[in-house]
Design a protein around this motif. Structure first.
Motif, mmCIF file in Angstrom:
data_model
loop_
_atom_site.group_PDB
_atom_site.id
_atom_site.type_symbol
_atom_site.label_atom_id
_atom_site.label_comp_id
_atom_site.label_asym_id
_atom_site.label_seq_id
_atom_site.Cartn_x
_atom_site.Cartn_y
_atom_site.Cartn_z
ATOM 1 N N VAL A 78 1.111 -1.513 -0.218
ATOM 2 C CA VAL A 78 -0.018 -0.138 -0.415
ATOM 3 C C VAL A 78 1.136 1.218 -0.150
ATOM 4 N N ILE A 79 1.764 1.140 0.493
ATOM 5 C CA ILE A 79 2.653 2.446 0.527
ATOM 6 C C ILE A 79 4.560 2.068 0.234
ATOM 7 N N PRO A 80 5.171 2.859 0.201
ATOM 8 C CA PRO A 80 6.116 2.656 -0.777
ATOM 9 C C PRO A 80 7.224 2.835 0.222
ATOM 10 N N PHE A 81 6.942 1.156 1.003
ATOM 11 C CA PHE A 81 8.623 2.143 1.996
ATOM 12 C C PHE A 81 9.692 0.818 1.363
ATOM 13 N N VAL A 82 9.436 -0.401 0.409
ATOM 14 C CA VAL A 82 10.536 -1.352 0.340
ATOM 15 C C VAL A 82 9.454 -1.317 -1.380
ATOM 16 N N LYS A 83 8.412 -1.234 -1.703
ATOM 17 C CA LYS A 83 8.200 -1.169 -2.542
ATOM 18 C C LYS A 83 8.307 0.433 -3.909
ATOM 19 N N SER A 84 8.230 0.521 -4.965
ATOM 20 C CA SER A 84 8.161 0.831 -6.147
ATOM 21 C C SER A 84 6.515 1.626 -6.458
ATOM 22 N N ASN A 85 6.226 0.177 -6.164
ATOM 23 C CA ASN A 85 4.987 0.140 -7.398
ATOM 24 C C ASN A 85 3.713 -0.148 -6.642
ATOM 25 N N ALA A 86 4.281 -0.007 -5.145
ATOM 26 C CA ALA A 86 2.858 0.331 -3.559
ATOM 27 C C ALA A 86 2.033 1.101 -4.719
ATOM 28 N N VAL A 87 0.530 1.408 -3.652
ATOM 29 C CA VAL A 87 -0.878 2.153 -4.550
ATOM 30 C C VAL A 87 0.440 3.729 -4.272
ATOM 31 N N THR A 88 0.035 3.719 -3.231
ATOM 32 C CA THR A 88 0.170 5.477 -3.574
ATOM 33 C C THR A 88 1.530 6.026 -4.155
ATOM 34 N N ALA A 89 2.380 4.993 -5.038
ATOM 35 C CA ALA A 89 3.124 5.604 -5.483
ATOM 36 C C ALA A 89 2.557 5.521 -6.950
ATOM 37 N N PHE A 141 -14.508 -0.712 11.134
ATOM 38 C CA PHE A 141 -12.722 -0.719 10.868
ATOM 39 C C PHE A 141 -12.555 -1.453 12.841
ATOM 40 N N PHE A 142 -13.327 -0.292 14.220
ATOM 41 C CA PHE A 142 -13.099 -1.034 15.071
ATOM 42 C C PHE A 142 -13.292 -2.056 16.180
ATOM 43 N N ASN A 143 -14.369 -2.663 14.474
ATOM 44 C CA ASN A 143 -15.279 -3.905 15.728
ATOM 45 C C ASN A 143 -14.334 -5.184 14.697
ATOM 46 N N ARG A 144 -13.500 -4.774 14.234
ATOM 47 C CA ARG A 144 -12.393 -5.636 13.427
ATOM 48 C C ARG A 144 -11.288 -6.632 14.990
ATOM 49 N N VAL A 145 -11.258 -8.046 14.290
ATOM 50 C CA VAL A 145 -10.320 -8.295 15.535
ATOM 51 C C VAL A 145 -8.910 -8.704 14.303
ATOM 52 N N LEU A 146 -9.035 -8.770 13.146
ATOM 53 C CA LEU A 146 -8.147 -9.249 12.305
ATOM 54 C C LEU A 146 -7.597 -8.259 11.317
ATOM 55 N N PRO A 147 -6.250 -7.977 11.066
ATOM 56 C CA PRO A 147 -6.295 -6.669 9.851
ATOM 57 C C PRO A 147 -7.126 -7.120 8.800
ATOM 58 N N LEU A 148 -7.169 -6.737 8.080
ATOM 59 C CA LEU A 148 -7.736 -6.624 6.020
ATOM 60 C C LEU A 148 -6.991 -6.411 5.356
ATOM 61 N N ARG A 149 -6.394 -7.317 4.748
ATOM 62 C CA ARG A 149 -5.739 -6.892 2.971
ATOM 63 C C ARG A 149 -6.340 -6.394 2.286
ATOM 64 N N TYR A 150 -5.488 -5.144 2.264
ATOM 65 C CA TYR A 150 -5.550 -4.396 0.819
ATOM 66 C C TYR A 150 -6.031 -4.669 -0.419
ATOM 67 N N THR A 151 -6.538 -5.050 -1.322
ATOM 68 C CA THR A 151 -7.096 -5.060 -2.564
ATOM 69 C C THR A 151 -7.691 -3.836 -2.873
ATOM 70 N N ALA A 152 -7.509 -3.992 -4.597
ATOM 71 C CA ALA A 152 -8.711 -3.128 -4.892
ATOM 72 C C ALA A 152 -10.303 -3.280 -4.632
ATOM 73 N N VAL A 153 -10.505 -4.327 -4.919
ATOM 74 C CA VAL A 153 -11.828 -5.056 -4.167
ATOM 75 C C VAL A 153 -12.079 -4.279 -2.813
ATOM 76 N N ASN A 154 -11.383 -5.286 -1.891
ATOM 77 C CA ASN A 154 -11.664 -5.240 -0.746
ATOM 78 C C ASN A 154 -11.632 -3.747 -0.206
ATOM 79 N N PHE A 155 -10.563 -2.354 -0.683
ATOM 80 C CA PHE A 155 -11.130 -1.358 -0.918
ATOM 81 C C PHE A 155 -11.788 -0.563 -1.351
ATOM 82 N N SER A 156 -12.560 -1.123 -2.744
ATOM 83 C CA SER A 156 -14.148 -0.322 -2.958
ATOM 84 C C SER A 156 -14.852 -0.947 -2.194
ATOM 85 N N VAL A 157 -15.035 -1.897 -1.666
ATOM 86 C CA VAL A 157 -16.538 -2.808 -0.838
ATOM 87 C C VAL A 157 -16.466 -1.603 0.330
ATOM 88 N N CYS A 158 -15.678 -1.562 0.956
ATOM 89 C CA CYS A 158 -15.311 -0.295 2.652
ATOM 90 C C CYS A 158 -15.754 1.221 2.010
#
Length: 848
Positions: free
Chosen positions: A420-431, A752-769
């Motif tokens: 999601v964030i380009p800490f390592v990958k230059s093709n992360a979403v925000t990049a 988000f604050f009723n969640r117990v486990l992290p959510l994996r970012y994908t275009a579909v998951n983000f769009s649904v949210c």
């Protein structure tokens, strides 16, 4: 597991058929097992045994130790004698995370950060990979267990490590787990520091013993700070190596399922909301009953007659395809009405009719019928309806950006943050090119500021046409009161709903959200009430004040900008040229201040660069003023343009259209996509000169593009853009944007604050949210508009109408009462001065 060596010690003692006498005995046995097995070679055996007699271990609850021993006595029985016997300890261990390994990796990464090496590794502080939630539901299913989450907080830096999950006996408290983690940090961090410095550590052993016997510090979880101070952290690590006993991080533990009881405060808030609902529903039935009687009455000469009272029927503009609307004016005597003989004295009768008129006016203001008709009434064919489209799209942009960023600042968040964030990958979403839209969502708020300044200046000047500066100064108190009454009731109701009621609707092990924000709102709510939270971010007494209800910063700034508007109008009415020059000079001063702050404080505009950007630039009104002031200048200039009946000659319309449209397109593209190259990495690749220029100039440039686009729409030169922004759907949705802005944090919190486990970012998951948050917020805002916002706005109109001087009521009562139809005869006469984020506001009808 969080208390690894204690459990090993308990196992050893049980295996030796010994008894768990106390925590120190268990701890020593665990140290012996660690020394013989070399499970944790970083821990010195002598230091480990010394730690067993520290206040931290001796202060552990005896019930916690007994519970651990019982677990492993059962485990020993299961493994050696009866495999069919349930081993709760082993099951609890399975549902826990590898907390000690996570803590070790976290402290190793802190040393990398302190010595400036490999800060973008997989364990990097900002990447948030060091978190392990175990099995929350699995731990809950075991008898006599408690699910705990421990975080390693770094006071100088914005984020911390964890959480790490442990499943422990219910007799163990959060304080017990925190003490053990703190002991582990004392035992292992100096050893890691020793290896990092390539130096002997024996001469400094007394420091460690001092740490062990001083005990842990008092832990008060204040949450991640708004800013990062890596230099401060590095300095503390160096002090530790020089003999200082302060450790670089503090463990913090919470245990159990976080549920919030329906306490007296929550009940009070629920009762208030129910009373509001009951009043609106009751007023609707009364008003409907009255209208039913009107429907059964006979009609004469265009009037409806009922028991000596008349109700004037007028038609007003409605949306295409809408039904004809009727406005029932105040009740008054009708000389020709069929009525019984009345012997009431004339003066008493006048007072009675006035009282009845006010009662029915209030009933009508509170009724759902009026709110529904208000929702259906939109302006069309004026050229100014394009602002509705801009307002709605900007609001969707706000929700879009917050839906993306909310998991980053909360726990649990995105599980694959490196994608999601380009800490390592230059093709992360925000990049990526499309990702620039996310980081540029800040411009939506500047659009709000710009339109707010334009409407405040343009409409006020039209109302003051033919009047002098003295009239503007005299009207200022009523304008301030009107503005405050328009926004504050709805704002406070939603804020207290968020603070008192919403926690009851959440459930789970994560408590950081309500542990911080609800506490701050209960303590500092009056900052919001007075709209000063961005002026005194450190508190009026210098105390550290966390902002209550984070999105409220916009309302505070916008309110303060509005307070400054009447003086600017007075100056304009005294001298138009000075009136235009003064806000421009103020804007230049604000831009210069932002530039200097960005240079001195090393502010970085990139969302993930960890700087003081938010408290020093993003929130304060003195750095965000240019967008509003440019709106005021645009409103003043456009007023002069229409006042002098200026028009663009037909032969110049094409060139003007091309020039302004190109200007707006270039500005939009440059401000949104210009930083793309620099945001491909974290930290961003901008030089400080480039960064400082973007911080100071990007937002003023953006609103200049918005002004150019709106001018074309106002002059019916906007083409396809104007057509799209003027679609009727935006007219309806724009009435909800005020509520949407205030309510969307509630929707995000529930999601988000009723969640117990992290959510994996994908275009579909983000769009649904995003769709879920946007639609859910819109539905809530619709009901808030019908039952709260519109009725309160109508009551405010009634109050303001009666507070005005009598000689002014006839001319301005319609503008303040919110009951007048939108006048479509003059396309510039009726621009609503409602608060920019939507809702129902003042309507101006030009006087002939």
């Amino acid at each position: 597991m969080a208390i690894h060596w204690l459990l090993l010690g308990a196992t050893a003692l049980v295996a030796q058929a010994d008894f768990c006498k106390n925590a120190s005995t268990v701890c020593e046995a665990g140290c012996d097992m660690i020394a013989s097995s070399r499970i944790l070679p970083e821990i010195s055996p002598s230091l480990c045994r010394a730690g067993c007699y520290s206040p931290m271990i001796q202060g552990l609850d005896d019930g916690c130790i007994s519970g651990l021993c019982e677990w492993f006595r059962g485990l020993n029985e299961s493994l050696l004698h009866n495999p069919t016997k349930e081993a709760v300890g082993l099951e609890a261990y399975f549902t826990s995370s590898r907390a000690l390994a996570g803590f070790t990796l976290g402290m190793t990464d802190l040393l990398k950060l302190a010595f400036g090496t490999n800060t973008n590794s997989w364990t990097s502080l900002q990447m948030k990979n060091l978190q392990a939630y175990g099995s929350y539901d699995g731990c809950k299913m075991l008898d006599g267990t408690e699910y705990c989450l421990t975080r390693l907080l770094v006071p100088d830096v914005q984020v911390g490590y964890g959480p790490f999950a442990t499943c422990v006996p219910r007799s163990c408290s959060a304080d017990d787990i925190t003490k053990v983690f703190y002991l582990y940090e004392i035992l292992i961090f100096p050893q890691l520091l020793k290896l990092s410095e390539q130096a002997l550590y024996g001469e400094k052993l007394d420091i460690l013993h001092g740490m062990l016997h001083d005990g842990p510090p008092r832990i008060s979880f204040e949450g991640p700070k708004k800013s990062a101070n890596f230099e401060g952290f590095r300095a503390r690590v160096k002090k530790l190596s020089d003999g200082n006993i302060t450790l670089p991080a503090v463990p913090y533990t919470t245990c159990g399922e976080k549920t919030y009881p329906v306490d007296a405060d929550a009940i009070t808030m629920i009762v208030v909301l129910c009373l509001l609902l009951g009043v609106v529903v009751g007023a609707t039935f009364i008003f409907y009953y009255f209208r039913s009687r009107v429907g059964r009455s006979e009609k004469k000469d265009g009037y409806e007659h009922v028991e000596g009272m008349k109700i004037e029927e007028t038609k007003v503009s409605t949306p295409p395809g809408g039904a004809k609307r009727k406005i029932y004016e105040s009740l008054e005597n009708e000389p020709n009405a069929k009525k019984p003989i009345d012997t009431t004295p004339k003066e008493d009768k006048s007072s009675m009719n006035s009282q009845e008129s006010l009662v029915w006016e209030i009933m009508g203001a509170l009724s759902l019928t009026k709110s529904w008709k208000s929702f259906l009434t939109i302006r069309t064919g004026t050229g100014t309806e394009a602002m509705d489209g801009v307002r709605v799209i900007s609001m969707c942009w706000v929700v879009f950006g917050h839906t993306f960023l909310w998991p980053y600042y909360s726990s649990p968040g995105w599980s694959n943050l490196s994608d999601v964030i380009p800490f390592v990958k230059s093709n992360a979403v925000t990049a990526t090119w499309s990702g620039q839209v996310i980081q540029s969502a800040e411009f939506s708020v500047d659009t709000f500021f710009f339109m707010s300044g334009f409407l405040a200046a343009f409409i006020s000047l039209k109302k003051l046409r033919g009047k002098g500066a003295l009239s503007a100064a005299k009207s200022a108190p009523l304008l301030y009161l009107n503005r405050w009454l328009r926004i504050t009731p709805v704002y406070m109701l939603i804020l207290w709903f968020y603070t008192l009621v919403l926690p009851v609707m959440t459930k789970g092990p994560n408590d950081q959200f309500y542990g911080l924000q609800t506490r701050d709102c209960k303590k500092y709510w009056w900052y919001n009430f007075l709209y000063i939270q961005t002026v005194f971010p450190r508190g009026v007494n210098g105390e550290d004040v966390e902002m209550c209800y984070g999105v409220s910063w916009y309302l505070a700034d916008d309110m303060m900008f509005f307070w400054a508007t009447p003086p600017l109008l007075v100056i304009f009415l005294l001298n138009k040229y000075i009136g235009l020059l003064f806000p421009f000079l103020l804007s230049c001063g604000s831009i210069a201040a932002a530039w200097v702050l960005a240079w001195k404080k090393q502010l970085r505009f990139s969302t993930f660069d960890q700087s003081l950007y938010t408290p020093f630039y993003y929130n304060p009104p003195w750095t965000r003023a240019p967008a509003y002031l440019f709106g005021v200048i645009f409103g003043m200039g456009y007023f002069i343009f229409k006042e002098k009946k200026m028009n663009i000659p037909r032969r110049l319309q094409g060139p003007v259209q091309i020039a302004l449209a190109s200007f707006a397109a270039v500005i939009f593209a440059t401000t949104v996509y210009g930083p793309k190259k620099g945001t491909e990495t974290v930290p961003s690749g901008f030089s400080y000169a480039e960064n400082n220029a973007y911080v100071a100039l990007s937002k003023p440039a953006w609103v200049m593009g918005v002004g150019a686009m709106l001018f074309l729409c106002f002059e019916n030169l906007g083409g396809p853009v104007q057509w799209f922004l003027s679609l009727p759907i935006f007219g309806y949705m724009s009435k909800l944007t005020f509520g949407m802005y205030l309510l969307h944090p509630c929707t995000l919190a529930l999601l988000f604050f009723n969640r117990v486990l992290p959510l994996r970012y994908t275009a579909v998951n983000f769009s649904v949210c995003f769709i879920a948050v946007l639609f859910g917020t819109m539905v809530m805002a619709f009901f808030v508009f019908l039952f709260i916002e519109s009725p309160l706005a109508s009551l405010q109109g009634i109050l303001m109408k009666r507070l005005m001087p009598k000689r002014s009521r006839k001319k301005q009562s319609k503008a303040l009462s919110h009951q007048s139809p939108i006048n479509t005869e003059d396309k510039y006469a009726n621009i609503s001065t409602k608060p920019l984020l939507g809702g129902k506001g003042l309507e101006y009808k030009e006087e002939k």
